[in-house]
Write an enzyme that holds these catalytic residues in place. Structure first.
Site, PDB file in Angstrom:
ATOM      1  CB  SER A   1      -4.631  -6.221   4.525  1.00  0.00           C
ATOM      2  OG  SER A   1      -4.079  -4.976   4.177  1.00  0.00           O
TER       3      SER A   1
ATOM      4  NE  ARG B   1      -2.872  -8.145  -4.027  1.00  0.00           N
ATOM      5  CZ  ARG B   1      -3.846  -8.132  -3.144  1.00  0.00           C
ATOM      6  NH1 ARG B   1      -3.670  -7.557  -1.986  1.00  0.00           N
ATOM      7  NH2 ARG B   1      -4.986  -8.721  -3.374  1.00  0.00           N
TER       8      ARG B   1
ATOM      9  CG  HIS C   1      -1.964  -0.977   1.300  1.00  0.00           C
ATOM     10  ND1 HIS C   1      -2.130  -1.797   2.396  1.00  0.00           N
ATOM     11  CD2 HIS C   1      -2.932  -1.325   0.421  1.00  0.00           C
ATOM     12  CE1 HIS C   1      -3.161  -2.597   2.193  1.00  0.00           C
ATOM     13  NE2 HIS C   1      -3.663  -2.338   0.993  1.00  0.00           N
TER      14      HIS C   1
END
Length: 168
Positions: free
Chosen positions: A131, A93, A20
Site C-alpha cells: 500500500s 511478501r 491483499h
C-alpha cells in the site's frame, strides 16, 4: 452442528491492493469464514479515512460470500477473541516481512494461545506490492492500475487529484 472455522485478516488497507485481495482469496480456500478487519489506523496517518477504506475493502471482497468486513480499534487480540476467531491471517511478501511478522506472531500467541497465526504468500505477480508503494507512486503521478482493483484505482486517482500540489 459444526461452526465454520473463523479467520481474521487484520490490516490498515490504505488502500487495499491486489496482493491483499489474493491473500483474502487464498484464505477463503482454507477457512469457512474470513473477517477482513480494517484497523482504525491510530498509529499511522492514512491517506483514506476509515470509512473510505471500509468501502474499498467491501467492494474488493464482494465476490467472496464468506468474507465480511469490519473495523476495529485497539488490540487486534480483543477483536479476534470477541469474534471467535481461531486463526489470524498474515501476508508475507518477502524475507523482509518475516522478522516483524514472526515477532508479532509470537506476541499474539502469548496474548491469544488458542489462536494460530497463518502466513500466506501472495502470487508471484503480487510479491512486491505494498500500500505504501501504491500511495507513493500514485501521488507522484505514476501508473498503479495493475496493482489495485478498478474501484480502488478510481478512489486513489480522485484522492490524489484533490491533494494540494507542492513544488519547488
Amino acid at each position: 452442528m459444526d461452526q465454520p472455522l473463523i479467520a481474521v485478516y487484520p490490516g490498515t488497507f490504505d488502500p487495499i491492493t491486489l496482493g491483499h485481495e489474493d491473500i483474502v482469496r487464498r484464505a477463503t480456500q482454507l477457512f469457512g469464514r474470513v473477517i477482513v478487519a480494517v484497523a482504525a489506523g491510530h498509529h499511522k496517518k492514512t491517506m483514506f479515512s476509515l470509512e473510505e477504506r471500509m468501502e474499498m475493502v467491501r467492494a474488493t471482497v464482494a465476490p467472496y460470500p464468506q468474507v465480511q468486513v469490519e473495523s476495529f480499534a485497539g488490540l487486534v487480540r480483543d477483536f479476534v477473541v470477541a469474534r471467535g476467531g481461531k486463526a489470524m491471517v498474515r501476508g508475507l511478501r518477502a524475507v523482509t516481512d518475516f522478522d516483524y511478522e514472526f515477532q508479532l506472531a509470537g506476541m499474539n500467541r502469548s496474548l491469544m494461545p488458542d489462536v494460530e497465526t497463518v502466513f500466506l504468500t501472495p502470487g508471484d505477480r503480487y510479491q512486491f506490492i505494498s500500500s505504501t508503494f501504491i500511495r507513493e507512486i500514485a501521488t507522484l503521478g505514476g501508473e498503479v492500475e495493475k496493482f489495485v482493483s478498478p474501484v480502488v484505482l478510481e478512489r486513489l486517482q480522485a484522492k490524489v487529484a484533490a491533494q494540494p500540489r507542492t513544488g519547488g
